[in-house]
Design a protein around this motif. Sequence first.
Motif, mmCIF file in Angstrom:
data_model
loop_
_atom_site.group_PDB
_atom_site.id
_atom_site.type_symbol
_atom_site.label_atom_id
_atom_site.label_comp_id
_atom_site.label_asym_id
_atom_site.label_seq_id
_atom_site.Cartn_x
_atom_site.Cartn_y
_atom_site.Cartn_z
ATOM 1 N N GLY A 1 0.836 -1.179 0.000
ATOM 2 C CA GLY A 1 0.000 0.000 0.000
ATOM 3 C C GLY A 1 0.878 1.238 0.000
ATOM 4 N N LEU A 2 0.310 2.341 -0.397
ATOM 5 C CA LEU A 2 1.108 3.559 -0.516
ATOM 6 C C LEU A 2 1.485 4.147 0.840
ATOM 7 C CD1 LEU A 2 -0.851 4.948 -3.543
ATOM 8 C CD2 LEU A 2 1.521 4.168 -3.551
ATOM 9 N N HIS A 3 0.833 3.682 1.903
ATOM 10 C CA HIS A 3 1.177 4.140 3.250
ATOM 11 C C HIS A 3 1.829 3.026 4.062
ATOM 12 C CE1 HIS A 3 -0.609 8.209 3.294
ATOM 13 N NE2 HIS A 3 -1.408 7.713 2.372
ATOM 14 N N ASP A 4 2.362 2.013 3.398
ATOM 15 C CA ASP A 4 3.007 0.895 4.084
ATOM 16 C C ASP A 4 4.196 1.402 4.891
ATOM 17 O OD1 ASP A 4 4.567 -1.504 4.628
ATOM 18 O OD2 ASP A 4 3.280 -2.493 3.158
ATOM 19 N N GLU A 5 4.228 1.052 6.180
ATOM 20 C CA GLU A 5 5.289 1.530 7.063
ATOM 21 C C GLU A 5 6.647 0.885 6.755
ATOM 22 O OE1 GLU A 5 5.261 3.956 9.225
ATOM 23 O OE2 GLU A 5 3.144 4.405 8.925
ATOM 24 N N SER A 6 6.665 -0.230 6.003
ATOM 25 C CA SER A 6 7.937 -0.856 5.640
ATOM 26 C C SER A 6 8.720 -0.025 4.635
ATOM 27 C CB SER A 6 7.692 -2.249 5.049
ATOM 28 O OG SER A 6 7.135 -2.150 3.743
ATOM 29 N N LEU A 7 8.030 0.858 3.918
ATOM 30 C CA LEU A 7 8.602 1.738 2.893
ATOM 31 C C LEU A 7 9.115 0.974 1.667
ATOM 32 C CD1 LEU A 7 10.552 4.343 5.087
ATOM 33 C CD2 LEU A 7 8.123 4.279 4.476
ATOM 34 N N ILE A 8 8.648 -0.263 1.459
ATOM 35 C CA ILE A 8 9.088 -0.966 0.248
ATOM 36 C C ILE A 8 8.573 -0.254 -1.003
ATOM 37 C CG2 ILE A 8 9.416 -3.220 1.301
ATOM 38 C CD1 ILE A 8 6.706 -4.049 0.241
ATOM 39 N N GLN A 9 7.451 0.463 -0.877
ATOM 40 C CA GLN A 9 6.942 1.222 -2.013
ATOM 41 C C GLN A 9 7.865 2.399 -2.333
ATOM 42 O OE1 GLN A 9 5.898 1.298 1.037
ATOM 43 N NE2 GLN A 9 4.678 3.080 1.580
#
Length: 521
Positions: A204-212
């Motif tokens: 997701g665009l707000h994923d806390e993993s920052l893979i995006q």
Amino acid sequence: MVAGSKDFYDVVVVGGGHNGLVAAAYLAGAGLSTLVLEQQSHTGGAAVSQQVFPGVDARLSRYSYLVSLLPDKIVADLGLSLELRSRSVASYTPVRRDGRDLGLLVERPEGVATRASFAALTGSDSEYEAWNAFYGSVAELAGVVAPTLLEPLTSAASLRKQVDPALWESLVERPFGEVVEQRFADDTVRGVVATDSVIGTFAGLHDESLIQNRCFLYHLIGNGTGEWRVPVGGMGAVTDALATAARRAGASLVVDAAVTSVQADGKRAAVTWLGGDGERSVDCSYVLANVAPTTLAQLRGLPAVDKPEGSQLKINLLLSRLPRLKSGDDPRRAFAGTFHIDEDYSQLETAYRSAAGGTLPTTPPSEVYCHSLTDPSILSPSLVASGHQTLTVFGVHFPTRLFANDNEAARSESVRRVLAGLESYLDEPLDPCIARDPDGNLCLEAKTPLDIEESVGMPGGHIFHGDLQWPWADDDSQVGRWGVETDVANLLICGSGALRGGAVSGIPGHNAAHAVLDLRP
């Protein structure tokens, strides 16, 4: 041992994809005896051109299809006979709004038509000005990071000092959705920006993993420009040139060689494989693994680890002609770049939530690319003369989990939904435009993550071999290393699973080769 050759090599490369070929060309060129083992009947891995439809003289880039991250330095170093062409259009996004059919056009380079297109969609120049300001700042970061990709790892702190702190924070430290929402107001414009953060990455665009965020960065830093270019002759031309360079340098390339074991103790190593003449093995000083880390663990006999999860649907089409658009725009211009389908920001997020919950998105986002408009050489002269064109459709948010229970049924329904999305912007049905082979079958094939795993051996169908990592050292212990190291000194990763891996780049191959050269006494 390899028949007709030595029973000891300085280096054995496991996997003859593009990165393995890059590594072999550098190492053999430096005078090291180098053996490449490839399980398929040809080199190239996922970067190949193939005649997909029986009896139809069209060679499609079946899996990988565009080139961005391949550094010009590697092309020059290895003397590659390779032409990469720029596309005249960066992207086109059909939009249905307020009863009107429009198209958001982004030229390459951007000009008057791009500004006018933004204004027609949004009613002002503000989104276009925000677009220019944002990508100008991204170019600043790309200009700092790109030169480091072929060097030992530098620290995040040293790179951070070279760019605007606010830019670093928004792109590297906060979920990408935040900067998109802060910088842009229009849902379609937001989606065009955000798409590069989820191509091949399930997040997701707000994923806390920052893979995006990492995915976005890799899409925008190639050669410091982020331009995605078309390989003349298809992706197979890239790997054919690399195989030629490796052989010219003196490397031995062996196909139909399925590696079954890799052993390394830091000083000596051995690789065993099955070929047409049965089991063989060879000793060596170094092993370079151009396979996914999960595959390497299996070959080493280590405990099993979870497979990564791919997230895409690849559809290859041959059309007898390009279809007309409801917007009235010229299809030869609209399909000349990346043609976005249902990739508004809100649509991307809705599709992600649906897929994350195990349900096929009702309106799946996807994008289309027409290789033959820029490079007709992949088609026979007769197909070119009759107006045939290729289309590659890349569906977003199609994780492996959606195909686990019934791959065939899920594939069929996914294709139906994606093509319905494309057809919704057409002024005519799509089916009559799809070419047929001599037996009357539609020239259409689709690959799910499970199909990709079966065809080219990418675990889980993950096109990056796993989640992309930041292309710098996360801590001081990594500074000065090449990002290809394993727990054993003479076993290195030279594929997409390396720290600066992912996409068709050759960067891990270059870096693993240079790590070996640094390690030699």
